[in-house]
Structures are given as structure tokens and as C-alpha cells.
Motif scaffolding. Structure first.
Motif, PDB file in Angstrom:
ATOM      1  N   GLN A  60      -0.347  13.413 -16.398  1.00 33.83           N
ATOM      2  CA  GLN A  60      -0.491  14.863 -16.498  1.00 33.83           C
ATOM      3  C   GLN A  60      -0.654  15.521 -15.129  1.00 33.83           C
ATOM      4  OE1 GLN A  60      -2.407  12.755 -18.538  1.00 33.83           O
ATOM      5  NE2 GLN A  60      -0.893  13.031 -20.158  1.00 33.83           N
ATOM      6  N   GLY A  61      -0.650  14.725 -14.045  1.00 35.47           N
ATOM      7  CA  GLY A  61      -0.794  15.278 -12.699  1.00 35.47           C
ATOM      8  C   GLY A  61      -2.234  15.444 -12.263  1.00 35.47           C
ATOM      9  N   LYS A  62      -3.169  14.854 -13.003  1.00 31.26           N
ATOM     10  CA  LYS A  62      -4.583  14.937 -12.664  1.00 31.26           C
ATOM     11  C   LYS A  62      -4.955  13.769 -11.750  1.00 31.26           C
ATOM     12  CE  LYS A  62      -5.920  17.972 -16.070  1.00 31.26           C
ATOM     13  NZ  LYS A  62      -5.332  19.211 -15.771  1.00 31.26           N
ATOM     14  N   SER A  63      -5.861  14.019 -10.829  1.00 32.04           N
ATOM     15  CA  SER A  63      -6.303  13.010  -9.882  1.00 32.04           C
ATOM     16  C   SER A  63      -7.080  11.906 -10.584  1.00 32.04           C
ATOM     17  CB  SER A  63      -7.178  13.660  -8.811  1.00 32.04           C
ATOM     18  OG  SER A  63      -7.761  12.677  -7.995  1.00 32.04           O
ATOM     19  N   THR A  64      -6.727  10.640 -10.278  1.00 39.57           N
ATOM     20  CA  THR A  64      -7.468   9.507 -10.822  1.00 39.57           C
ATOM     21  C   THR A  64      -8.133   8.690  -9.721  1.00 39.57           C
ATOM     22  OG1 THR A  64      -5.522   8.072 -10.768  1.00 39.57           O
ATOM     23  CG2 THR A  64      -5.931   9.303 -12.804  1.00 39.57           C
ATOM     24  N   GLY A  65      -7.830   9.005  -8.460  1.00 34.59           N
ATOM     25  CA  GLY A  65      -8.436   8.284  -7.351  1.00 34.59           C
ATOM     26  C   GLY A  65      -7.904   8.787  -6.025  1.00 34.59           C
ATOM     27  N   GLU A  66      -8.724   8.620  -4.987  1.00 37.23           N
ATOM     28  CA  GLU A  66      -8.346   9.036  -3.642  1.00 37.23           C
ATOM     29  C   GLU A  66      -8.525   7.849  -2.710  1.00 37.23           C
ATOM     30  OE1 GLU A  66     -10.813  12.372  -2.728  1.00 37.23           O
ATOM     31  OE2 GLU A  66     -10.076  13.541  -4.407  1.00 37.23           O
ATOM     32  N   PHE A  67      -7.543   7.666  -1.793  1.00 40.57           N
ATOM     33  CA  PHE A  67      -7.564   6.517  -0.905  1.00 40.57           C
ATOM     34  C   PHE A  67      -7.216   6.920   0.512  1.00 40.57           C
ATOM     35  CE2 PHE A  67      -6.472   5.037  -5.135  1.00 40.57           C
ATOM     36  CZ  PHE A  67      -7.355   3.982  -5.318  1.00 40.57           C
ATOM     37  N   LYS A  68      -7.843   6.230   1.471  1.00 42.07           N
ATOM     38  CA  LYS A  68      -7.466   6.336   2.879  1.00 42.07           C
ATOM     39  C   LYS A  68      -6.698   5.057   3.191  1.00 42.07           C
ATOM     40  CE  LYS A  68     -11.620   8.847   4.087  1.00 42.07           C
ATOM     41  NZ  LYS A  68     -12.918   8.778   4.764  1.00 42.07           N
ATOM     42  N   LEU A  69      -5.389   5.173   3.392  1.00 43.59           N
ATOM     43  CA  LEU A  69      -4.538   4.000   3.522  1.00 43.59           C
ATOM     44  C   LEU A  69      -3.824   3.975   4.862  1.00 43.59           C
ATOM     45  CD1 LEU A  69      -3.029   4.264  -0.054  1.00 43.59           C
ATOM     46  CD2 LEU A  69      -4.826   2.709   0.685  1.00 43.59           C
ATOM     47  N   HIS A  70      -3.567   2.762   5.340  1.00 46.76           N
ATOM     48  CA  HIS A  70      -2.840   2.549   6.592  1.00 46.76           C
ATOM     49  C   HIS A  70      -1.418   2.091   6.286  1.00 46.76           C
ATOM     50  CE1 HIS A  70      -7.093   2.126   7.673  1.00 46.76           C
ATOM     51  NE2 HIS A  70      -6.737   2.542   8.871  1.00 46.76           N
ATOM     52  N   GLU A  71      -0.557   2.127   7.299  1.00 47.45           N
ATOM     53  CA  GLU A  71       0.794   1.610   7.128  1.00 47.45           C
ATOM     54  C   GLU A  71       0.705   0.139   6.733  1.00 47.45           C
ATOM     55  OE1 GLU A  71       2.904   2.405  10.781  1.00 47.45           O
ATOM     56  OE2 GLU A  71       3.369   4.443  10.155  1.00 47.45           O
ATOM     57  N   GLY A  72       1.479  -0.265   5.726  1.00 48.60           N
ATOM     58  CA  GLY A  72       1.463  -1.631   5.228  1.00 48.60           C
ATOM     59  C   GLY A  72       0.571  -1.821   4.015  1.00 48.60           C
ATOM     60  N   ASP A  73      -0.386  -0.894   3.788  1.00 49.12           N
ATOM     61  CA  ASP A  73      -1.239  -0.978   2.605  1.00 49.12           C
ATOM     62  C   ASP A  73      -0.417  -0.700   1.344  1.00 49.12           C
ATOM     63  OD1 ASP A  73      -3.391  -1.497   4.219  1.00 49.12           O
ATOM     64  OD2 ASP A  73      -4.305   0.482   4.002  1.00 49.12           O
ATOM     65  N   THR A  74      -0.903  -1.206   0.210  1.00 50.10           N
ATOM     66  CA  THR A  74      -0.217  -1.016  -1.064  1.00 50.10           C
ATOM     67  C   THR A  74      -1.152  -0.321  -2.042  1.00 50.10           C
ATOM     68  OG1 THR A  74       1.056  -3.030  -0.691  1.00 50.10           O
ATOM     69  CG2 THR A  74       0.988  -2.200  -2.933  1.00 50.10           C
ATOM     70  N   VAL A  75      -0.585   0.626  -2.801  1.00 45.84           N
ATOM     71  CA  VAL A  75      -1.334   1.319  -3.834  1.00 45.84           C
ATOM     72  C   VAL A  75      -0.404   1.515  -5.021  1.00 45.84           C
ATOM     73  CG1 VAL A  75      -0.841   3.621  -2.877  1.00 45.84           C
ATOM     74  CG2 VAL A  75      -2.805   3.312  -4.380  1.00 45.84           C
ATOM     75  N   GLU A  76      -0.876   1.131  -6.221  1.00 48.24           N
ATOM     76  CA  GLU A  76      -0.095   1.262  -7.455  1.00 48.24           C
ATOM     77  C   GLU A  76       1.297   0.633  -7.333  1.00 48.24           C
ATOM     78  OE1 GLU A  76      -1.228   2.887 -10.356  1.00 48.24           O
ATOM     79  OE2 GLU A  76      -3.171   3.033  -9.382  1.00 48.24           O
ATOM     80  N   GLY A  77       1.405  -0.456  -6.567  1.00 52.22           N
ATOM     81  CA  GLY A  77       2.685  -1.151  -6.414  1.00 52.22           C
ATOM     82  C   GLY A  77       3.603  -0.545  -5.364  1.00 52.22           C
ATOM     83  N   TYR A  78       3.197   0.500  -4.685  1.00 49.12           N
ATOM     84  CA  TYR A  78       3.987   1.129  -3.626  1.00 49.12           C
ATOM     85  C   TYR A  78       3.367   0.778  -2.280  1.00 49.12           C
ATOM     86  CZ  TYR A  78       6.137   3.998  -7.252  1.00 49.12           C
ATOM     87  OH  TYR A  78       6.822   4.433  -8.346  1.00 49.12           O
TER      88      TYR A  78
END
Length: 177
Positions: A60-78
Motif C-alpha cells: 500500500q506504499g506504507k513504511s515498514t522499515g528504515e535502513f542506512k545502507l552502504h554500496e554492496g548492502d542488500t535489502v529485500e533481495g536488492y
């Protein structure tokens, strides 16, 4: 072909491969594979560190989490392939997805509610107060009081102090009272 013509052709080909691939990739991504469920709220680049502030979204476009990520990190398979000041590139299954900072991918543009101007609810008549019957006496008393106040030495001293302070502020805006 002349040497600078060849160089121009090579540059155009590279631009088409890089830019065109990203543009074509966006179109293909939206049609054939799921878009990344993210919003990039910002980036922090202080070389050698690059950080993307990524908000994961539900269906629905609602926030489920916030992350501080670096190049090379993976989130939700991306995997975060590259972080720029205004965009972040994600990779998944050999495809590249670009998300601009402050944006997310939408199937349809978000709806904006119209602005309804304020309208007054009730009309109230103005209320006027008649002056007192002795208004001339009140004016004379006020004039007498003001004259006595102007002649009072403590009042004069206070006026001079205010003039001095305001003069200092006009000359030096940083001066304190």
C-alpha cells in the motif's frame, strides 16, 4: 571517418549503452519485473563513505522499515549497486533499478487533495460602543497626565536611556541592550 568523428561516435555509443540501458531498464522493470519496494529519503556522501537512507514500503506504499545502507548492502533481495547524491541504483537478477532521492516508483501518480479556501461560517454584526458623556473631560485629564509625565525627571531619564540604547543598536546591530 575522421579521428574526432570516431571519438564522437564512440562517446555517443557509450552514452546510449549507459543512459539508454538505464532508461530501457526502467521501462522493462516496470513492465516485466517487480519494482523495488523502496523510497530513498536521502543520501550521505563523504568519501570514501556513501550511505543511502532507504525506506522499505509495503504493497500500500506504507513504511515498514528504515535502513542506512552502504554500496554492496542488500535489502529485500536488492543489492545497492551505486549511490549518488540524487539517486541510488539497485540490482536484482541482473537488472538495474534507479530510484531518485525523495521519490518512489508508482504505478499511478499520487492523488493530491484540493485546497478549499476558508469561508466564514457566521455573519456577526459589528458592535459599536458609544463614547462616554464626559469624553471632553477624559481628553483634558489625559493631556494633563501626559504633560506631567513628560516633565517628570525619572521619565526623562528613562527616555534618554532608551534613545542611547536604540542609537547603539542602529550603529552596531550586534550590541546588546
Amino acid at each position: 571517418m575522421r579521428p574526432h568523428g570516431l571519438l564522437l561516435a564512440v562517446l555517443i555509443a557509450e552514452l546510449l549503452l549507459i543512459g539508454g540501458g538505464a532508461w530501457a531498464g526502467e521501462d522493462m522493470d516496470e513492465q516485466h519485473s517487480p519494482s523495488p519496494p523502496f523510497r530513498v529519503s536521502g543520501t550521505v556522501i563523504s568519501l570514501p563513505t556513501k550511505i543511502a537512507l532507504v525506506v522499505v514500503l509495503d504493497a500500500q506504499g506504507k513504511s515498514t522499515g528504515e535502513f542506512k545502507l552502504h554500496e554492496g548492502d542488500t535489502v529485500e533481495g536488492y543489492r545497492i549497486a551505486n549511490i549518488h547524491h540524487d539517486q541510488v541504483f539497485f540490482e536484482r537478477n541482473g537488472q538495474t533499478f534507479q530510484i531518485r532521492v525523495g521519490h518512489e516508483r508508482h504505478a499511478a501518480p499520487p492523488q493530491i487533495a484540493p485546497v478549499i479556501p476558508y469561508q466564514r461560517k457566521k455573519e456577526r454584526p459589528a458592535t459599536f460602543v458609544d463614547p462616554p458623556d464626559n469624553i471632553e473631560e477624559v481628553r483634558k485629564q489625559t493631556e494633563t497626565f501626559m504633560q506631567q509625565l513628560k516633565e517628570h525627571p525619572e521619565f526623562q531619564k528613562g527616555l534618554e536611556e532608551l534613545k542611547r540604547r536604540s542609537g547603539q543598536r542602529l550603529e552596531d546591530p550586534q550590541a546588546t541592550p
